[in-house]
Write an enzyme that holds these catalytic residues in place. Structure first.
Site, PDB file in Angstrom:
ATOM      1  N   CYS A 136      55.845   2.999 -29.167  1.00 50.26           N
ATOM      2  CA  CYS A 136      57.306   3.029 -29.252  1.00 50.26           C
ATOM      3  C   CYS A 136      57.959   1.795 -28.626  1.00 50.26           C
ATOM      4  CB  CYS A 136      57.842   4.301 -28.599  1.00 50.26           C
ATOM      5  SG  CYS A 136      57.283   4.565 -26.901  1.00 50.26           S
TER       6      CYS A 136
ATOM      7  N   HIS B 188      64.611   4.791 -25.061  1.00 50.99           N
ATOM      8  CA  HIS B 188      64.095   3.754 -24.167  1.00 50.99           C
ATOM      9  C   HIS B 188      65.028   2.547 -24.155  1.00 50.99           C
ATOM     10  CE1 HIS B 188      60.577   6.077 -23.753  1.00 50.99           C
ATOM     11  NE2 HIS B 188      59.693   5.348 -24.397  1.00 50.99           N
TER      12      HIS B 188
END
Length: 335
Positions: free
Chosen positions: A128, A240
């Site tokens: 990711c 994130h």
């Protein structure tokens, strides 16, 4: 199209269901698979109830066109042949095959064409943090080759799964009630804290997560780019953030960078510092693109730029990227 999701009950598996429905992905039949614990669970998709089947070594994948797998590296390795033996394209969200030479590692905005060459019938979804970063690096690379990257990540609890999100929320409740917080998903309490370790340490004192960013970026971008990462877990529920410094072969102005980001596929420019406008995970959670802001010249390097990105790692960092790979294959008649 006959589609399968392996690991349907997990955080990413559930996100697959949402993304496929949101994007009106062409599906005639959807199969859901999971462990013996998940077998028998029922999930709704487009108004229909679908029962999760136990993943076994049998012919359940016969006729499947695309299998989205997100059940961990061990499961992916064990069942890859079972999933692909009848011709299904396996788009795998684990770390099992990412660095295998005969498995393409794909972010459609960056290297979609790599998905067409898949000798084993497997396409790997990158980590990711890597996905988020390379989507932002691509428009800069098109102006001038990027030599070096220094990046610090601020990784949400959701990167460790649904149970980690539940633990973070529960820790805050326990602390408010003067109880000792439960710690099981992370090495330390995450509530009111940051943990400068994501994954285990390697011999060079970088973690596996940090080395993924180094190795995967080079493979995806077909580049000699070097990435030095510091990955940190923060008490954010979802999405994130990354603070990125890059060094290019030729100097790039802030205006050039802003223009490149504003035109880039999969990127949203959110950079109005005078009005305190920049990406934050609280606002970005649940959204598809990579948001970029705080674009500045690096005061230490004439050929340097620094910027801030935020992206939902369950969406773009996992399920959405995999679905976009499938959409690319359909568009290119490359199944």
């Amino acid at each position: 199209m006959k589609i399968a999701i392996v690991g349907a009950s997990g955080a990413v598996g559930q996100e697959f269901l949402r993304v496929l429905e949101q994007r009106n992905f062409p599906i005639d039949e959807l199969l859901l698979f999971g462990s013996s614990r998940s077998a028998g669970k029922v999930y709704k998709f487009r108004g229909e109830e679908i029962v999760v089947k136990e993943l076994k070594h049998n012919d359940d994948f016969k006729g499947v066109d695309i299998a989205f797998t997100s059940a961990g590296a061990g499961t992916s390795k064990e069942f890859a042949e079972t999933i692909t033996k009848h011709g299904a394209v396996m788009i795998d969200n684990s770390s099992a095959f990412r660095m295998d030479n005969d498995v393409p590692l794909v972010v459609p905005e960056v290297n979609g064409e790599d998905a067409k060459i898949r000798p084993r019938g497997i396409i790997a979804n990158p980590n990711c943090t890597t996905i988020q970063m390379v989507v932002a690096l691509k428009p800069i690379e098109e102006i001038s080759h990027i030599k070096n990257v220094h990046v610090s990540t601020y990784q949400a609890a959701s990167g460790a799964g649904a149970a980690a999100m539940d633990e973070l929320a529960h820790q805050y409740e326990q602390i408010i009630n003067n109880e000792k917080p439960t710690v099981s998903k992370f090495a330390y309490q995450l509530a009111y804290n940051v943990i400068p370790q994501v994954d285990v340490f390697t011999d060079n004192l970088y973690t596996k997560e940090e080395m993924k960013m180094f190795n995967e970026t080079r493979k995806i971008m077909h580049s000699d780019i070097k990435v030095s990462a510091m990955c940190v877990r923060v008490p954010v529920m979802r999405a994130h953030s990354e603070s990125t410094w890059i060094e290019t072969e030729n100097p790039i102005s802030v205006a050039q960078a802003r223009e490149a980001f504003s035109k880039a596929n999969g990127v949203v420019l959110m950079d109005e510092p005078q009005d305190k406008v920049y990406p934050m995970p609280l606002d970005i959670a649940g959204k598809d693109p990579v948001f970029v802001g705080r674009i500045r010249k690096d005061l230490c390097n004439d050929n340097g730029l620094t910027f801030w990105t935020v992206s939902d790692q369950i969406k773009k960092g996992a399920a959405l990227n995999a679905v976009q790979i499938a959409e690319y294959l359909i568009k290119e008649n490359a199944l």
